[in-house]
Each structure stands twice: as structure tokens, then as C-alpha cells.
Design an enzyme around this catalytic site. Structure first.
Site, short mmCIF file in Angstrom:
data_model
loop_
_atom_site.label_atom_id
_atom_site.label_comp_id
_atom_site.label_asym_id
_atom_site.label_seq_id
_atom_site.Cartn_x
_atom_site.Cartn_y
_atom_site.Cartn_z
N ARG A 1 0.83 -1.24 -0.14
CA ARG A 1 -0.11 0.01 -0.08
C ARG A 1 0.93 1.11 0.09
NH1 ARG A 1 -5.00 0.33 3.95
NH2 ARG A 1 -5.38 2.02 2.27
N ASP B 1 -6.66 11.86 9.98
CA ASP B 1 -5.61 11.50 9.11
C ASP B 1 -4.43 12.43 8.88
OD1 ASP B 1 -8.10 10.00 7.92
OD2 ASP B 1 -6.47 8.64 7.33
N LYS C 1 -11.82 11.02 7.39
CA LYS C 1 -12.66 10.48 6.44
C LYS C 1 -13.69 11.27 6.00
CE LYS C 1 -12.34 6.93 5.76
NZ LYS C 1 -11.51 6.61 4.54
#
Lengths: 370, 370
Positions: free
Chosen positions: B95, B257, B268
Site C-alpha cells: 500500500r 488522517d 474520512k
């Protein structure tokens, strides 16, 4: 693909004794036009949401009642009315909380009563009821249900004409849920300004909230606007603030289920969050409301009772598998109330109301009465 | 049902040369603990989101790198480091945009370099590298990845201890997305105050936004809180304003984040709409942020680049069938930015920061450095 505007949401096909609708349960995957003939077929179509949306349900019920009485063998007025009441009660039981359903059925009955009351000579017609009176009453029922439909189309068109004055060429327009043609007979309410802007050749871009849990925005609004050739973008409900902050949205139109006397507006759950973000980012937020949805007997939004719906709509409906743990509680209100101060205007078929709404609404209703 | 607190999101099972995780792709339907042995299995678990969440990914990568080097046959330090780089690059490719993944891998390498640099005598150890040096480096790697995990647990616990001071017995608490134990190693960030309130015997009621499009709130947060015996209620993202207006919510915690130097917080998508409703209805909205997520090199939220994700997440993922018309545009940003003035406080492992955030953040960072 044909445009949604090439179809009518509900039509009377008199020569086939049928009601013709778009089966909305198959959208957006498949456009299927179906004809309903029997009482059971009409009842099912309303119950199963093959036809939905307050105005469309009202028109379907009116036309349905006409079709079910069209071949009546009643030998007297009393017999005719007894039969009409039975058919009406049956249709009304398909979605008992839908106001327009019972409203349309009552209007059909009241019209029959009025016509009969005016018939002269009233006494002594019973002998010839089946030859003279019954055909006339049935003819009048057909005209009345067609009038209900035409009035709905006219109201939506007029809302569109007022609403489109708030749109400029090149605008981004956001909407929530489906207050589109698919819930009315043509144009819809919140979508009417969009269809009219498109008719005028405006290059608009419409953003549709998907509208959880039932996804009317994704399944219906995005479908109908896209099919009409309008540039349409889908987003999740939680993305509209981000979109507004980016500057992409110039104006917002939503429908509404009920407007209180002070301008507070109940609409599909999530509408108030759109309005809050709109206020924050300076985007004008308009409610499109036929005057039939303005309830001067409800003082404020706090007096509007909000329906709680079943948990499964949130936890499993639409999904391949259950998407939440078993045993969880679910909060699932069908509507929320947008405070009047978040609303830039209420677009009705008589013009655009502005704050203070209590005054504007009182004034409008006293003028309509005249 | 066992509580989520009976499990660890990621564990090193050294005697089995394995990494043990809860397979999060099977939640909430099934709790399956799986062991990962090979490089490919670890890579797949991260890529397929069987393990997810920034801290948990970091710990998995660190432990994974240790396991992949544990049986190294390298005959020299250079050979060892070459092998470590190869394994590290491979894991990092699972990722590539996940900051904690590369952060943890870099930290593991830096630790090996530091240990080796301190080993004495450094010169001439190559002859006995496999006997003396390699085992020591491998031991140190095991300790370092365990430290990464323990630090994460400590940070979450401390966030919980500060956060729980904002909670009263009987409170309703709302959260958005999953900043829970399942994205960390224990407690999570936004959920830490909830787990600690529950530990203290507070009777709390937690409301979880489902968090479209990927439903982390429904699938993960609602699952983990419910499994821990906390009274948990699920709602769609567009329902939180209605819930707050009803008075049911006393305090809100979300993760984040990235926090900019002025306190603007990216989290989000939809978080900013929660914060807007919270402001309107007087509910304090807190961000839970380990200081590792505060980026003093990003001046404001406007400087945070927001990832746009693929349309299919909105139009078809999770559904039985495609729920939007073919050919539609989709707006699908992964995050939005909540303006600092909507934030009542930022809960870090060093305490709760309050506005003005630029000052509070500058002060915190200068104190941490000391």
C-alpha cells in the site's frame, strides 16, 4: 437511450382499460413500461413502489378508481357510491400513510357527489340510472382524474419556471433524494428548474446525493437526469460539504414533504445537513414546494411527526450480505426538518417565498383563497 | 461472543514464525484469526485490507520485516542490509500511499543501522557475522517491532485517558468511520475514550455513522464497540444532524488522517458535515490525534491533498446489483477537511489542545522536542 421526458410516469390508457406506469423497482437497470388492469394489480403497484412519490400515487389512485368503476353495473346512485367506497377503501389500503393517495380518492368521490347533486331532475332518475346517470358519472370520473394529472403537470411546470430564474448558464446544481419526474407526472418539483434550464440550452451540471438508506438519489434522480441528457454526477450524502467547499455548487434545490407555517421544511433525511453545509459555504438552498405541501396548521417543524423506519433498510437492504453486526440498534428516521433560517427561498407554483416565511405563507394563502 | 478487547489486532507469534491478525475483510459476519507466515501472505493481508488502519499497518510491516529477516543466511552486514532492503521494498509496495507502512519499515532499518554502528569492534566482525552479529541484529529487530506496537498501545491509552475526562456517565457519544481498536493495536484513537468510559462503568451510548462508501462505521466500529458490550447504535451519515437536534449526543470523537499546523483536520469524508451539525446543535466535536498525525509542515487544511477514489465504490461495491445508471459521473473524495473553528479540542497523547491551535500545536511540539 430514450429520455425520461419521453415517458409519462403515470398514464391512463382508456381504450385498454389500463393504467400505464414505469416500473420504478427495476430502475436504473431496466426501463419497463407496464399496464395495470385489475384492482389487485393497481394495489400491488402502489404497495410495491412500482409507482411512488406523492403526486404520482395520487394520480394513480384517481385513475385506478376511475378504471375500477368504469364497467360498474350499479343500478342506483346508492349502489354506485357503495361500490365506489369499497374500491376506494381497497386502493387506499395500499399505502395508508400517503396523504396524496387518500386526498385523490376523496377528491374523486367528492366530484361524483357534486356532479350528481347538480343533475336535474334528481328525483325519479333511479329508473334510468344505468342509461343516463351512471355513464355521466363515469365520464366525469375520467375527466376528474385527468384533471388531477394535468394540474400536477402544470404545478411542476410553474415551479420550474420560477425556479429556473435562480439558475444561470454553467451552474452546478445539487439535489438530495428524488423530487423528480419519477415522483410526479412530468418535470418533478426539485428537478423542474433543472429540466427547464436544460430546455433553455443552459449548460448545467447536476450533483445528486445518493440518499441513504433507500438510494433514491442514485437509483432514480441520477437515472432520470442522466437519461434526459443532463450532465449528472453522483455522490454519497457525506460528500456534499466537500463539494460545496470546492466551489462546484451554485444553487441547491430539494423537494419537501411538508412545510410548516413558519417555513421549517420536513424532507428526506439528510436534507438539513445539506442546508447546513450550504449556509456555511454560501450556496443558496431552495425548497421546491407545491402549495399543497404547505401546512398552515402545523406551526413549526417541531410539530411535524417524523416516521422511524425499520432497521433492515440500514443494515441489509441492497447489500450482498448483512453489513452491520447482529443485535445492533439502528436509528433510521425517514425525514428531518430544515430550520427556516437555512432556507434561501421556497419555490411554489405561485412564486418564490422569502423570509420571514410566516408572513409570506400567510399572504400567499390569503391570496389563493380570493 | 468474545469482546474485541479479548483479541489483538496484530500480534507476533514468534514461536510459529507468524504474524497473527483478525481478518477484517470477514467482519462483521465472522471473526477469524489468521496467521501469516510468508512474505506473500503478509503482503496480501495488507493489500487486501485484512489488516488496515495506519497504526496497525505500521506494526504489521515492522513485525513482517522482522519475520522475513529472522532466518536470514546473510554472511555479512552488507548482504544482510541488501536483503532487508529487498524485503522492505516488497512489503512497502503493498500500500504505497500508507505513510505508517513506510515509516515503520524505515524505523526498523534505522534501528538495525544504529545497533550495528554501536557494535564494537565494528571492523573485523565480518568473519563471525553469522555467529555474533546477525543474531543480535535479528533480536534487536524483534524488540523494535514490539516497541512500535507497545508505543501505539500506550499512545492510544493516553488519548483515551485524556478523552474520557470529556465524557460523563450516561452520555451519548457519536463517531464517524473507524478510528477504533481495529485500526490500531488496542483501544484505537477515537474509540479509546469510549473503551475507557466503559472500563470505568459509565453507562454510555455510542452512535456510529455507517460511513459511506466503504461502511467502516457499520462494519468495523459498530462491530467492535458492540462486541465490547457497549450500547451501540448505527445510523446513516445523513442522520447525524437529526440525532444531534434530538439531544441524544453529548460529545463527538473522531480520528483524523492529518492535522495541519493551524488545527484544520483531514479525516474520512463526511467528518466536516458532522462537525457542522455539531456546531449548530452545540455538541462539542473532538478530534483524537496522536502527535504523529499532526503535520507542522502543512500550514492549513487547504494544503492537504485529497485522494479521489474510484467510482465503483459508490455505484456498485457492496450492492447486489449496480445501483446507479451506467455512464454516470461520480464524486468520491476519500477525505474532507474540518475547519479548525469547528473543533472543540484535539485530544493527543500529551493532553487536549484548544484553540488557537497554531499556538497550541507550536507549544506542544517545542515541549516534545525538549
Amino acid at each position: 437511450m430514450k429520455s425520461i421526458l419521453d415517458y409519462e410516469t403515470v398514464s391512463l390508457i382508456d381504450e385498454d382499460d389500463a393504467l400505464e406506469i414505469i416500473d420504478q423497482t427495476l430502475l436504473p437497470g431496466k426501463i419497463e413500461i407496464i399496464r395495470l388492469h385489475t384492482a389487485k394489480e393497481i394495489w400491488d403497484a402502489i404497495y410495491l413502489l412500482q409507482v411512488r412519490g406523492a403526486p404520482a400515487i395520487g394520480v394513480s389512485a384517481g385513475m385506478g378508481l376511475y378504471l375500477l368503476m368504469k364497467h360498474s353495473k350499479a343500478q342506483s346512485y346508492d349502489e354506485f357510491m357503495k361500490e365506489l367506497d369499497e374500491k376506494s377503501d381497497y386502493l387506499n389500503s395500499s399505502r395508508p400513510t400517503a396523504v396524496n393517495l387518500s386526498w385523490a380518492l376523496k377528491r374523486m368521490k367528492a366530484h361524483v357527489e357534486k356532479v350528481y347533486a347538480k343533475m336535474s331532475p334528481r328525483d325519479g332518475v333511479s329508473g334510468s340510472f344505468s342509461d343516463a346517470v351512471r355513464p355521466k358519472l363515469i365520464d366525469e370520473m375520467r375527466d376528474e382524474c385527468q384533471r388531477i394529472k394535468q394540474e400536477d403537470i402544470d404545478v411542476c411546470r410553474r415551479i420550474g419556471e420560477y425556479g429556473v430564474t435562480l439558475v444561470k448558464d454553467g451552474d452546478g446544481i445539487l439535489t438530495h433524494c428524488n423530487a423528480g419526474q419519477l415522483c410526479a407526472c412530468k418535470y418533478g418539483t426539485a428537478t423542474a428548474p433543472m429540466y427547464l434550464a436544460h430546455e433553455k440550452g443552459y449548460n448545467i451540471k447536476v450533483y445528486c446525493d445518493e440518499t441513504r438508506p433507500l438510494l433514491q438519489g442514485a437509483r432514480l434522480t441520477a437515472f432520470e437526469l442522466h437519461s434526459a441528457g443532463i450532465d449528472t454526477t453522483l455522490l454519497c450524502d457525506n460528500m456534499s460539504a466537500s463539494l460545496m467547499k470546492s466551489g462546484a455548487v451554485n444553487v441547491i434545490f430539494t423537494g419537501c414533504d411538508r412545510v410548516a407555517a413558519n417555513g421549517d421544511a420536513a424532507n428526506k433525511i439528510g436534507t438539513s445537513m445539506v442546508a447546513l453545509a450550504a449556509k456555511r459555504y454560501g450556496v443558496p438552498f431552495y425548497i421546491c414546494a407545491p402549495t399543497s405541501t404547505i401546512d398552515i396548521n402545523t406551526p413549526t417543524g417541531a410539530d411535524i411527526n417524523i416516521e422511524q423506519r425499520k432497521p433492515e433498510e440500514v443494515t441489509e437492504m441492497w447489500y450482498k450480505e448483512r453489513m452491520a453486526p447482529e443485535g445492533i440498534n439502528v436509528y433510521n428516521p425517514a425525514f428531518d426538518v430544515t430550520d427556516n433560517e437555512l432556507i434561501a427561498g421556497i419555490v411554489t407554483e405561485y412564486g418564490i417565498l422569502h423570509a420571514p416565511y410566516d408572513e409570506a405563507i400567510r399572504k400567499l394563502f390569503s391570496e389563493i383563497k380570493k
